[in-house]
Design a protein around this motif. Structure first.
Motif, mmCIF file in Angstrom:
data_model
loop_
_atom_site.group_PDB
_atom_site.id
_atom_site.type_symbol
_atom_site.label_atom_id
_atom_site.label_comp_id
_atom_site.label_asym_id
_atom_site.label_seq_id
_atom_site.Cartn_x
_atom_site.Cartn_y
_atom_site.Cartn_z
ATOM 1 N N ASN A 1 0.806 -1.194 -0.078
ATOM 2 C CA ASN A 1 0.013 0.189 -0.004
ATOM 3 C C ASN A 1 0.833 1.119 0.080
ATOM 4 O OD1 ASN A 1 -3.196 -0.211 0.563
ATOM 5 N ND2 ASN A 1 -2.066 -2.245 1.342
ATOM 6 N N PHE B 1 -8.857 10.437 1.869
ATOM 7 C CA PHE B 1 -9.750 10.871 0.842
ATOM 8 C C PHE B 1 -10.725 11.862 1.425
ATOM 9 C CE2 PHE B 1 -13.697 10.956 -1.530
ATOM 10 C CZ PHE B 1 -13.208 11.100 -2.874
ATOM 11 N N TRP C 1 -6.848 4.827 3.453
ATOM 12 C CA TRP C 1 -7.352 5.415 2.278
ATOM 13 C C TRP C 1 -8.632 6.098 2.409
ATOM 14 C CZ3 TRP C 1 -3.927 5.787 -1.990
ATOM 15 C CH2 TRP C 1 -2.949 4.914 -2.047
ATOM 16 N N LEU D 1 -1.409 5.240 7.112
ATOM 17 C CA LEU D 1 -0.679 4.226 6.877
ATOM 18 C C LEU D 1 0.482 3.773 7.918
ATOM 19 C CD1 LEU D 1 -0.527 3.588 3.108
ATOM 20 C CD2 LEU D 1 -1.538 1.881 4.873
ATOM 21 N N LEU E 1 -2.833 12.146 -0.750
ATOM 22 C CA LEU E 1 -1.948 11.340 -0.282
ATOM 23 C C LEU E 1 -0.950 11.372 0.865
ATOM 24 C CD1 LEU E 1 -0.544 10.793 -4.235
ATOM 25 C CD2 LEU E 1 -2.094 9.362 -2.618
ATOM 26 N N VAL F 1 -3.280 10.105 3.572
ATOM 27 C CA VAL F 1 -3.239 8.573 3.494
ATOM 28 C C VAL F 1 -1.902 8.065 4.215
ATOM 29 C CG1 VAL F 1 -3.231 6.456 2.134
ATOM 30 C CG2 VAL F 1 -4.731 8.109 1.506
ATOM 31 N N GLU F 2 -0.949 8.642 3.908
ATOM 32 C CA GLU F 2 0.486 8.203 4.301
ATOM 33 C C GLU F 2 0.585 8.283 5.700
ATOM 34 O OE1 GLU F 2 5.066 8.497 3.389
ATOM 35 O OE2 GLU F 2 3.955 9.582 2.096
ATOM 36 N N LEU G 1 1.311 4.136 -2.944
ATOM 37 C CA LEU G 1 1.198 5.432 -2.586
ATOM 38 C C LEU G 1 2.302 6.510 -2.787
ATOM 39 C CD1 LEU G 1 -0.292 6.858 0.778
ATOM 40 C CD2 LEU G 1 1.957 7.635 0.044
#
Length: 303
Positions: free
Chosen positions: A67, A155, A151, A116, A109, A112-113, A71
Motif C-alpha cells: 500500500n 480521501f 485510504w 498508513l 496522499l 493516507v501516508e 502511494l
C-alpha cells in the motif's frame, strides 16, 4: 482587487508555479536530479509490489508495504512529471483545474501516508508486544480493513478541504512561489477572505497528521518498554530489527513535514520551505523502498 474578488473564481485560467526559476544556472542539474529520483522511485516501488505479489509468504507481513509503495508511486506522479516538463520547456504555468487537482491529490496522499504509517506502527506493536496473537489479530481481513480505513480517511479529509478551497477567489494569473500547488503558497494568492478555510484546513491537518503521529509515538513507547523487558541482548536486537525500517521512515517523513509547516511563512524562509518540501515529497518516496528492502531479510531473500 475588490472588483476581481467579486468575480466568479472560474475566471481564473492559470497559475504560475515559480518553482526553482530563481536558479537559472542550475536548471539542467536540477532536471537531471529530479529525473533520476523519479526513475529510482518508480523502479524501487514497482519492484517491491512485484516481489510481494510473486511470493505468497510476503503477502500478509508486507501487505501495508505494498500500500505504501502504491502511494509513493502516486505521490511522485502527482508532482514530478509536471516539474520535469517545466525544466524542459521553461513553461511554469498550470491551469486552475490542474492546480486544484494536484492540490487535492497531494493532500489526499499525505493524509493516507500519515494513517498508513500509524497502522504500520500498530502492526509493529502487535509483532513485538503480542507475538502470540499477531497472526490472529493481523489476519488478511483485518489488514484490508485497516488499509482501506487509511485510504478512506485521507480521501474524506482532502475532499472537505478542496470543497472549501473551491470557494476561494484568486487573483488572475497569480504566482505561486513553490514547485507544486501547496496550500500555504496558494492561499497567499487569494483575493477573498481565507479565515474560514484556514481554520478548517488546520483542523483537518491536525486530524490527519497530529493524531496519527501521536498514535505512532505511543506505539513506539510501548514497543520500547517491551523491548527493555526482554532479558537477552539477542532478543532485544531481534525485536528492534523488526521496527527499525518503519521507525526510520517515520522519522524522515515527520521531521521534514514538521519543518515545512512550522517554519515562519516569510520570504526569508521560502527557500528552506522548498528544500524541506523536496525531502518529504520527492526524496522520501525514493528512499522508502531502499530502506525496507535493505533492512528486511524476507524481501532480500525474495529479491
Amino acid at each position: 482587487m475588490s472588483a476581481i474578488g467579486k468575480q466568479n473564481q472560474t475566471y481564473i485560467t492559470e497559475f504560475i508555479l515559480l518553482g526553482f526559476g530563481n536558479f537559472p544556472d542550475l536548471q539542467p542539474a536540477l532536471f537531471v536530479f529530479f529525473l533520476t529520483v523519479y526513475m529510482v522511485t518508480m523502479t524501487g516501488n514497482i519492484l517491491i509490489i512485484v516481489l510481494v505479489m510473486a511470493n505468497q509468504h510476503l503477502h500478509t507481513p508486507m501487505y501495508f508495504l505494498v500500500n505504501l509503495s502504491c502511494l509513493e508511486i502516486c505521490y511522485s506522479n502527482t508532482i514530478l512529471p509536471r516539474l520535469l516538463v517545466s525544466f524542459l520547456t521553461g513553461d511554469r504555468s498550470i491551469s486552475y483545474r490542474g492546480c486544484m487537482t494536484q492540490f487535492f491529490t497531494f493532500a489526499f496522499l499525505v493524509g493516507v501516508e500519515c494513517y498508513l504509517l500509524a497502522v504500520m506502527s500498530y502492526d509493529r506493536y502487535l509483532a513485538v508486544c503480542k507475538p502470540l496473537h499477531y497472526t490472529t489479530l493481523m489476519n488478511p481481513k483485518h489488514c484490508i480493513a485497516l488499509a482501506a480505513g487509511a485510504w478512506i480517511s485521507g480521501f474524506t479529509i482532502s475532499f472537505i478541504i478542496i470543497l472549501f478551497m473551491l470557494q476561494i477567489t484568486f487573483c488572475d494569473h497569480s504566482e505561486i512561489d513553490h514547485f507544486f500547488c501547496d496550500f500555504t503558497p496558494m492561499i497567499k494568492c487569494a483575493c477573498s477572505n481565507t479565515f474560514l478555510i484556514e481554520i478548517v484546513t488546520s483542523l483537518m491537518a491536525a486530524a490527519c497528521t497530529v493524531l496519527p503521529f501521536l498514535f505512532t509515538i505511543t506505539s513506539y513507547v510501548l514497543i520500547g518498554i517491551a523491548v527493555l523487558r526482554i532479558p537477552s541482548a539477542t532478543g532485544k536486537q531481534k525485536a528492534f530489527s523488526t521496527c527499525s525500517s518503519h521507525l526510520t521512515v517515520v522519522t524522515l517523513f515527520y521531521i521534514t513535514l514538521i519543518l515545512v509547516y512550522m517554519l515562519p511563512k516569510t520570504y526569508n524562509f521560502t527557500a528552506f520551505n522548498k528544500l524541506f518540501s523536496v525531502f518529504y515529497t520527492v526524496v522520501t518516496p525514493m528512499v522508502n523502498p531502499l530502506i525496507y528492502t535493505l533492512r528486511n531479510e524476507k524481501v532480500r531473500r525474495t529479491l
